[in-house]
Write a protein that holds these residues in place. Structure first.
Motif, PDB file in Angstrom:
ATOM      1  N   ILE A   1      17.823  14.846  50.408  1.00 39.76           N
ATOM      2  CA  ILE A   1      18.845  15.272  49.447  1.00 39.76           C
ATOM      3  C   ILE A   1      19.849  14.147  49.257  1.00 39.76           C
ATOM      4  CG2 ILE A   1      18.676  17.772  49.859  1.00 39.76           C
ATOM      5  CD1 ILE A   1      20.984  17.501  51.838  1.00 39.76           C
ATOM      6  N   ASP A   2      20.662  14.267  48.214  1.00 41.47           N
ATOM      7  CA  ASP A   2      21.684  13.271  47.912  1.00 41.47           C
ATOM      8  C   ASP A   2      22.915  13.558  48.767  1.00 41.47           C
ATOM      9  OD1 ASP A   2      23.412  11.440  46.873  1.00 41.47           O
ATOM     10  OD2 ASP A   2      23.279  12.129  44.801  1.00 41.47           O
ATOM     11  N   GLU A   3      22.857  13.130  50.027  1.00 42.10           N
ATOM     12  CA  GLU A   3      23.937  13.442  50.973  1.00 42.10           C
ATOM     13  C   GLU A   3      25.282  12.906  50.512  1.00 42.10           C
ATOM     14  OE1 GLU A   3      23.171  13.427  55.396  1.00 42.10           O
ATOM     15  OE2 GLU A   3      21.470  12.248  54.681  1.00 42.10           O
ATOM     16  N   GLU A   4      25.289  11.709  49.966  1.00 46.23           N
ATOM     17  CA  GLU A   4      26.536  11.099  49.525  1.00 46.23           C
ATOM     18  C   GLU A   4      27.279  12.027  48.566  1.00 46.23           C
ATOM     19  OE1 GLU A   4      27.711   6.866  47.463  1.00 46.23           O
ATOM     20  OE2 GLU A   4      26.088   8.022  46.554  1.00 46.23           O
ATOM     21  N   ARG A   5      26.611  12.465  47.516  1.00 44.95           N
ATOM     22  CA  ARG A   5      27.240  13.324  46.514  1.00 44.95           C
ATOM     23  C   ARG A   5      27.596  14.690  47.081  1.00 44.95           C
ATOM     24  NH1 ARG A   5      25.166  16.942  42.280  1.00 44.95           N
ATOM     25  NH2 ARG A   5      23.037  16.374  42.794  1.00 44.95           N
ATOM     26  N   LEU A   6      26.711  15.250  47.890  1.00 47.85           N
ATOM     27  CA  LEU A   6      26.971  16.588  48.414  1.00 47.85           C
ATOM     28  C   LEU A   6      28.140  16.594  49.394  1.00 47.85           C
ATOM     29  CD1 LEU A   6      23.372  18.049  48.840  1.00 47.85           C
ATOM     30  CD2 LEU A   6      24.918  18.164  46.886  1.00 47.85           C
ATOM     31  N   VAL A   7      28.240  15.598  50.253  1.00 42.60           N
ATOM     32  CA  VAL A   7      29.354  15.540  51.207  1.00 42.60           C
ATOM     33  C   VAL A   7      30.673  15.286  50.479  1.00 42.60           C
ATOM     34  CG1 VAL A   7      30.345  14.222  53.131  1.00 42.60           C
ATOM     35  CG2 VAL A   7      27.950  14.944  53.212  1.00 42.60           C
ATOM     36  N   LEU A   8      30.666  14.465  49.432  1.00 43.67           N
ATOM     37  CA  LEU A   8      31.880  14.258  48.635  1.00 43.67           C
ATOM     38  C   LEU A   8      32.292  15.551  47.932  1.00 43.67           C
ATOM     39  CD1 LEU A   8      31.115  10.766  47.082  1.00 43.67           C
ATOM     40  CD2 LEU A   8      32.920  11.291  48.729  1.00 43.67           C
ATOM     41  N   SER A   9      31.330  16.320  47.454  1.00 46.76           N
ATOM     42  CA  SER A   9      31.621  17.603  46.821  1.00 46.76           C
ATOM     43  C   SER A   9      32.205  18.582  47.833  1.00 46.76           C
ATOM     44  CB  SER A   9      30.346  18.190  46.202  1.00 46.76           C
ATOM     45  OG  SER A   9      29.816  17.329  45.220  1.00 46.76           O
ATOM     46  N   ILE A  10      31.675  18.571  49.050  1.00 47.39           N
ATOM     47  CA  ILE A  10      32.221  19.421  50.117  1.00 47.39           C
ATOM     48  C   ILE A  10      33.651  18.997  50.435  1.00 47.39           C
ATOM     49  CG2 ILE A  10      32.020  19.987  52.574  1.00 47.39           C
ATOM     50  CD1 ILE A  10      28.927  19.776  52.172  1.00 47.39           C
ATOM     51  N   ALA A  11      33.916  17.691  50.466  1.00 49.56           N
ATOM     52  CA  ALA A  11      35.272  17.197  50.733  1.00 49.56           C
ATOM     53  C   ALA A  11      36.248  17.724  49.693  1.00 49.56           C
ATOM     54  CB  ALA A  11      35.280  15.667  50.752  1.00 49.56           C
ATOM     55  N   LEU A  12      35.846  17.738  48.434  1.00 53.09           N
ATOM     56  CA  LEU A  12      36.704  18.281  47.377  1.00 53.09           C
ATOM     57  C   LEU A  12      36.962  19.762  47.603  1.00 53.09           C
ATOM     58  CD1 LEU A  12      38.096  18.292  44.578  1.00 53.09           C
ATOM     59  CD2 LEU A  12      35.849  18.721  43.599  1.00 53.09           C
ATOM     60  N   MET A  13      35.901  20.516  47.883  1.00 53.42           N
ATOM     61  CA  MET A  13      36.053  21.950  48.118  1.00 53.42           C
ATOM     62  C   MET A  13      37.020  22.224  49.265  1.00 53.42           C
ATOM     63  SD  MET A  13      35.136  24.686  50.216  1.00 53.42           S
ATOM     64  CE  MET A  13      33.784  24.113  51.204  1.00 53.42           C
ATOM     65  N   VAL A  14      36.908  21.445  50.334  1.00 56.00           N
ATOM     66  CA  VAL A  14      37.759  21.634  51.504  1.00 56.00           C
ATOM     67  C   VAL A  14      39.223  21.355  51.165  1.00 56.00           C
ATOM     68  CG1 VAL A  14      38.308  20.600  53.754  1.00 56.00           C
ATOM     69  CG2 VAL A  14      35.977  21.294  53.249  1.00 56.00           C
ATOM     70  N   LEU A  15      39.488  20.327  50.361  1.00 52.50           N
ATOM     71  CA  LEU A  15      40.860  20.037  49.950  1.00 52.50           C
ATOM     72  C   LEU A  15      41.449  21.184  49.137  1.00 52.50           C
ATOM     73  CD1 LEU A  15      40.485  16.270  49.066  1.00 52.50           C
ATOM     74  CD2 LEU A  15      42.177  17.175  50.659  1.00 52.50           C
ATOM     75  N   VAL A  16      40.630  21.772  48.272  1.00 52.27           N
ATOM     76  CA  VAL A  16      41.080  22.888  47.437  1.00 52.27           C
ATOM     77  C   VAL A  16      41.292  24.150  48.281  1.00 52.27           C
ATOM     78  CG1 VAL A  16      40.399  24.443  45.566  1.00 52.27           C
ATOM     79  CG2 VAL A  16      40.047  21.983  45.337  1.00 52.27           C
ATOM     80  N   GLU A  17      40.398  24.394  49.237  1.00 52.20           N
ATOM     81  CA  GLU A  17      40.410  25.641  49.998  1.00 52.20           C
ATOM     82  C   GLU A  17      41.168  25.559  51.313  1.00 52.20           C
ATOM     83  OE1 GLU A  17      38.295  28.775  49.211  1.00 52.20           O
ATOM     84  OE2 GLU A  17      39.018  27.826  47.387  1.00 52.20           O
ATOM     85  N   ARG A  18      41.798  24.452  51.594  1.00 53.49           N
ATOM     86  CA  ARG A  18      42.411  24.226  52.901  1.00 53.49           C
ATOM     87  C   ARG A  18      43.344  25.356  53.340  1.00 53.49           C
ATOM     88  NH1 ARG A  18      47.080  19.876  54.591  1.00 53.49           N
ATOM     89  NH2 ARG A  18      47.329  20.666  56.697  1.00 53.49           N
ATOM     90  N   TYR A  19      44.168  25.830  52.456  1.00 49.99           N
ATOM     91  CA  TYR A  19      45.207  26.790  52.852  1.00 49.99           C
ATOM     92  C   TYR A  19      44.717  28.220  52.939  1.00 49.99           C
ATOM     93  CZ  TYR A  19      48.267  22.838  52.292  1.00 49.99           C
ATOM     94  OH  TYR A  19      48.861  21.607  52.431  1.00 49.99           O
ATOM     95  N   ARG A  20      43.420  28.430  52.726  1.00 54.93           N
ATOM     96  CA  ARG A  20      42.832  29.752  52.931  1.00 54.93           C
ATOM     97  C   ARG A  20      42.594  29.984  54.404  1.00 54.93           C
ATOM     98  NH1 ARG A  20      38.871  31.519  50.218  1.00 54.93           N
ATOM     99  NH2 ARG A  20      39.071  33.164  51.764  1.00 54.93           N
ATOM    100  N   GLY A  21      42.936  31.171  54.890  1.00 55.53           N
ATOM    101  CA  GLY A  21      42.617  31.527  56.269  1.00 55.53           C
ATOM    102  C   GLY A  21      43.501  30.843  57.278  1.00 55.53           C
TER     103      GLY A  21
END
Length: 197
Positions: free
Chosen positions: A177-197
Protein backbone atom coordinates in the motif's frame (compact mmCIF):
# COMPACT_ATOMS: atom_id res chain seq x y z
CA UNK A 1 7.87 -4.29 2.96
CA UNK A 2 6.86 -1.47 5.33
CA UNK A 3 8.75 1.80 5.31
CA UNK A 4 7.99 2.26 9.03
CA UNK A 5 8.41 0.11 12.13
CA UNK A 6 4.94 -0.24 13.68
CA UNK A 7 3.22 0.69 15.86
CA UNK A 8 3.69 4.42 15.34
CA UNK A 9 3.08 6.79 18.23
CA UNK A 10 1.95 10.39 17.83
CA UNK A 11 2.62 12.44 20.96
CA UNK A 12 1.35 16.01 21.15
CA UNK A 13 3.37 18.69 22.86
CA UNK A 14 1.62 20.58 25.66
CA UNK A 15 4.32 23.21 26.15
CA UNK A 16 3.47 25.09 22.93
CA UNK A 17 0.42 27.04 21.77
CA UNK A 18 0.49 25.25 18.42
CA UNK A 19 -1.38 22.06 17.60
CA UNK A 20 1.69 19.90 16.97
CA UNK A 21 3.05 16.42 17.57
CA UNK A 22 6.10 14.23 17.09
CA UNK A 23 5.63 10.91 15.26
CA UNK A 24 7.90 8.07 16.40
CA UNK A 25 8.20 4.49 15.26
CA UNK A 26 8.21 1.35 17.42
CA UNK A 27 11.92 1.86 18.15
CA UNK A 28 11.31 5.39 19.44
CA UNK A 29 12.97 6.96 16.39
CA UNK A 30 11.35 10.25 15.27
CA UNK A 31 9.96 9.94 11.73
CA UNK A 32 8.42 13.41 11.36
CA UNK A 33 7.09 16.47 13.18
CA UNK A 34 3.60 17.81 12.31
CA UNK A 35 2.59 21.38 13.07
CA UNK A 36 -0.63 23.23 12.32
CA UNK A 37 0.02 26.80 11.24
CA UNK A 38 -1.71 29.30 13.51
CA UNK A 39 -3.53 32.43 12.34
CA UNK A 40 -3.53 31.36 8.68
CA UNK A 41 -6.41 32.32 6.38
CA UNK A 42 -6.82 28.67 5.43
CA UNK A 43 -6.03 25.64 7.56
CA UNK A 44 -2.45 24.64 6.86
CA UNK A 45 -0.31 21.85 8.28
CA UNK A 46 3.40 21.47 7.71
CA UNK A 47 5.27 18.19 8.07
CA UNK A 48 8.96 18.55 8.93
CA UNK A 49 11.77 16.02 9.26
CA UNK A 50 12.07 16.88 12.97
CA UNK A 51 11.32 19.54 15.57
CA UNK A 52 14.10 21.82 14.36
CA UNK A 53 11.84 22.63 11.37
CA UNK A 54 14.94 22.91 9.19
CA UNK A 55 13.64 20.51 6.53
CA UNK A 56 10.08 20.72 5.24
CA UNK A 57 8.78 17.44 3.82
CA UNK A 58 5.09 18.04 3.04
CA UNK A 59 2.30 20.58 3.27
CA UNK A 60 -1.40 19.89 3.83
CA UNK A 61 -3.50 22.88 2.80
CA UNK A 62 -7.27 23.30 3.02
CA UNK A 63 -9.23 24.29 -0.06
CA UNK A 64 -11.74 26.37 1.92
CA UNK A 65 -11.79 28.96 4.64
CA UNK A 66 -15.05 27.59 6.06
CA UNK A 67 -15.08 24.02 7.39
CA UNK A 68 -17.77 22.46 5.15
CA UNK A 69 -16.76 19.41 3.12
CA UNK A 70 -13.23 20.67 3.69
CA UNK A 71 -10.57 19.07 1.50
CA UNK A 72 -6.85 19.10 2.29
CA UNK A 73 -4.33 18.67 -0.52
CA UNK A 74 -1.08 16.93 0.42
CA UNK A 75 1.95 18.13 -1.54
CA UNK A 76 5.66 17.40 -1.30
CA UNK A 77 8.47 19.98 -1.45
CA UNK A 78 8.49 19.87 -5.26
CA UNK A 79 4.83 20.87 -5.29
CA UNK A 80 3.66 17.45 -6.49
CA UNK A 81 0.27 16.36 -5.18
CA UNK A 82 0.54 13.17 -3.11
CA UNK A 83 -3.17 12.88 -2.37
CA UNK A 84 -6.18 14.55 -0.77
CA UNK A 85 -8.25 14.12 2.37
CA UNK A 86 -11.87 15.26 2.57
CA UNK A 87 -13.55 15.62 5.92
CA UNK A 88 -17.24 14.72 5.78
CA UNK A 89 -18.62 17.45 8.03
CA UNK A 90 -22.30 16.55 7.75
CA UNK A 91 -21.75 13.04 9.10
CA UNK A 92 -19.28 14.23 11.70
CA UNK A 93 -22.10 14.99 14.16
CA UNK A 94 -22.56 11.23 14.52
CA UNK A 95 -19.39 9.53 13.30
CA UNK A 96 -16.11 11.10 12.19
CA UNK A 97 -15.38 10.20 8.57
CA UNK A 98 -12.52 11.17 6.26
CA UNK A 99 -12.41 10.26 2.55
CA UNK A 100 -8.92 9.66 1.17
CA UNK A 101 -8.22 10.34 -2.49
CA UNK A 102 -5.23 9.84 -4.74
CA UNK A 103 -3.58 12.61 -6.79
CA UNK A 104 -6.22 12.17 -9.52
CA UNK A 105 -9.14 12.66 -7.06
CA UNK A 106 -10.09 8.98 -6.99
CA UNK A 107 -11.61 8.03 -3.63
CA UNK A 108 -9.82 4.83 -2.65
CA UNK A 109 -9.68 4.70 1.17
CA UNK A 110 -11.75 5.90 4.13
CA UNK A 111 -11.00 6.62 7.78
CA UNK A 112 -14.03 6.09 10.02
CA UNK A 113 -14.63 6.07 13.72
CA UNK A 114 -15.14 2.49 14.88
CA UNK A 115 -17.79 3.20 17.51
CA UNK A 116 -19.95 6.32 16.99
CA UNK A 117 -21.36 6.05 20.52
CA UNK A 118 -17.98 7.13 21.89
CA UNK A 119 -18.40 10.46 20.11
CA UNK A 120 -21.95 10.81 21.44
CA UNK A 121 -20.94 10.22 25.07
CA UNK A 122 -17.83 12.38 24.70
CA UNK A 123 -19.95 15.31 23.46
CA UNK A 124 -22.40 14.75 26.31
CA UNK A 125 -19.76 14.73 29.07
CA UNK A 126 -17.53 17.41 27.59
CA UNK A 127 -19.46 20.30 29.13
CA UNK A 128 -19.78 18.75 32.59
CA UNK A 129 -17.18 19.98 35.11
CA UNK A 130 -14.81 17.28 36.42
CA UNK A 131 -16.44 14.55 34.30
CA UNK A 132 -15.47 16.43 31.14
CA UNK A 133 -11.86 16.56 32.31
CA UNK A 134 -11.81 12.82 32.94
CA UNK A 135 -13.19 11.91 29.52
CA UNK A 136 -9.62 11.70 28.18
CA UNK A 137 -9.11 8.63 30.36
CA UNK A 138 -12.48 7.01 29.74
CA UNK A 139 -13.75 7.87 26.25
CA UNK A 140 -10.97 7.16 23.80
CA UNK A 141 -12.09 6.72 20.21
CA UNK A 142 -10.66 4.18 17.78
CA UNK A 143 -10.58 4.74 14.02
CA UNK A 144 -10.20 2.31 11.12
CA UNK A 145 -8.65 3.08 7.76
CA UNK A 146 -10.17 0.70 5.23
CA UNK A 147 -10.29 0.18 1.48
CA UNK A 148 -13.37 0.00 -0.77
CA UNK A 149 -13.87 -3.66 0.13
CA UNK A 150 -14.06 -2.81 3.83
CA UNK A 151 -10.70 -4.43 4.63
CA UNK A 152 -9.14 -2.62 7.57
CA UNK A 153 -5.55 -1.63 6.83
CA UNK A 154 -4.81 0.58 9.84
CA UNK A 155 -6.17 1.01 13.33
CA UNK A 156 -5.68 4.39 15.03
CA UNK A 157 -6.33 4.44 18.75
CA UNK A 158 -6.38 7.40 21.09
CA UNK A 159 -4.63 6.40 24.30
CA UNK A 160 -5.77 7.47 27.78
CA UNK A 161 -4.22 10.82 28.73
CA UNK A 162 -5.07 14.34 29.80
CA UNK A 163 -5.02 16.98 27.02
CA UNK A 164 -5.48 14.34 24.29
CA UNK A 165 -1.77 13.80 23.95
CA UNK A 166 -1.24 10.29 22.60
CA UNK A 167 -2.31 8.25 19.59
CA UNK A 168 -1.11 4.83 18.47
CA UNK A 169 -1.17 3.72 14.81
CA UNK A 170 -1.06 0.02 13.93
CA UNK A 171 -0.77 -1.40 10.43
CA UNK A 172 -2.98 -4.47 10.06
CA UNK A 173 -2.07 -5.64 6.57
CA UNK A 174 0.93 -7.04 4.73
CA UNK A 175 -0.47 -5.95 1.35
CA UNK A 176 1.56 -3.42 -0.65
CA UNK A 177 0.00 0.00 0.00
CA UNK A 178 0.99 3.65 -0.31
CA UNK A 179 2.16 4.02 3.28
CA UNK A 180 3.50 7.52 2.78
CA UNK A 181 0.12 8.94 1.73
CA UNK A 182 -1.90 6.90 4.20
CA UNK A 183 0.24 7.84 7.22
CA UNK A 184 0.12 11.53 6.22
CA UNK A 185 -3.68 11.26 5.94
CA UNK A 186 -3.80 9.68 9.41
CA UNK A 187 -1.64 12.54 10.74
CA UNK A 188 -4.18 15.04 9.41
CA UNK A 189 -7.08 13.13 10.95
CA UNK A 190 -5.31 13.01 14.31
CA UNK A 191 -4.70 16.78 14.28
CA UNK A 192 -8.39 17.38 13.56
CA UNK A 193 -9.64 14.84 16.12
CA UNK A 194 -7.12 15.50 18.88
CA UNK A 195 -9.51 17.15 21.32
CA UNK A 196 -12.03 14.31 21.16
CA UNK A 197 -12.07 12.05 24.19
Amino acid sequence: MSIYHYPLRFTFKITTLANDFVARDALGTPIFYAREKLLALRDQIKIYRDESKSELLYELISNKIIDFQQTFTITNTEGRTIGKVRRKSLRSLWKSTFKLMDAEDNHDFTIEEKNPFVKFWDSLFDGIPILGGLSGYILNPTYHLHDHNGQVLYEIRKEPSFFGRKFMVNKLTSLPIDEERLVLSIALMVLVERYRG
